[in-house]
Design a protein around this motif. Sequence first.
Motif, PDB file in Angstrom:
ATOM      1  N   PHE A 155       0.789  -1.334   0.094  1.00 51.47           N
ATOM      2  CA  PHE A 155       0.115   0.142  -0.028  1.00 51.47           C
ATOM      3  C   PHE A 155       0.830   1.314  -0.091  1.00 51.47           C
ATOM      4  O   PHE A 155       0.081   2.396  -0.230  1.00 51.47           O
ATOM      5  N   THR A 156       2.000   1.261   0.195  1.00 53.43           N
ATOM      6  CA  THR A 156       2.998   2.292   0.529  1.00 53.43           C
ATOM      7  C   THR A 156       2.969   3.019  -0.747  1.00 53.43           C
ATOM      8  O   THR A 156       3.367   4.343  -0.855  1.00 53.43           O
ATOM      9  N   GLN A 157       2.894   2.575  -2.088  1.00 49.34           N
ATOM     10  CA  GLN A 157       2.878   3.235  -3.313  1.00 49.34           C
ATOM     11  C   GLN A 157       1.685   4.353  -3.435  1.00 49.34           C
ATOM     12  O   GLN A 157       1.595   5.031  -4.430  1.00 49.34           O
ATOM     13  N   TYR A 158       0.669   4.134  -2.710  1.00 53.07           N
ATOM     14  CA  TYR A 158      -0.595   4.897  -2.813  1.00 53.07           C
ATOM     15  C   TYR A 158      -0.602   6.180  -1.826  1.00 53.07           C
ATOM     16  O   TYR A 158       0.145   5.930  -0.702  1.00 53.07           O
ATOM     17  N   ARG A 212      -5.084   4.512   0.200  1.00 49.85           N
ATOM     18  CA  ARG A 212      -4.494   3.302   1.308  1.00 49.85           C
ATOM     19  C   ARG A 212      -5.713   2.988   2.112  1.00 49.85           C
ATOM     20  O   ARG A 212      -6.084   1.744   2.207  1.00 49.85           O
TER      21      ARG A 212
END
Length: 77
Positions: free
Chosen positions: A2-5, A10
């Motif tokens: 989820f860190t890319q969002y 997220r």
Amino acid sequence: MFTQYGPVARKVMDALLDKYADEGIATIESDAVLRVQPFTHMGSASELVNSFGGRAQYLGALQALERALYAPGSAGG
């Protein structure tokens, strides 16, 4: 994963995971999922999709989530 969002995306992904756990894969694959609780408290369906960068990116994120859920050795697989 989820860190890319961003923060809204997220939250959407987290809520999709909860929906998946409660109701199964068909529920999160439905376009209508973003029009029910808890998503309606986060924004409109179009706002939520746009938090991913657009529909194509939302669908890509959903596919990535499904792959992660069903990957060998994962909690879902």
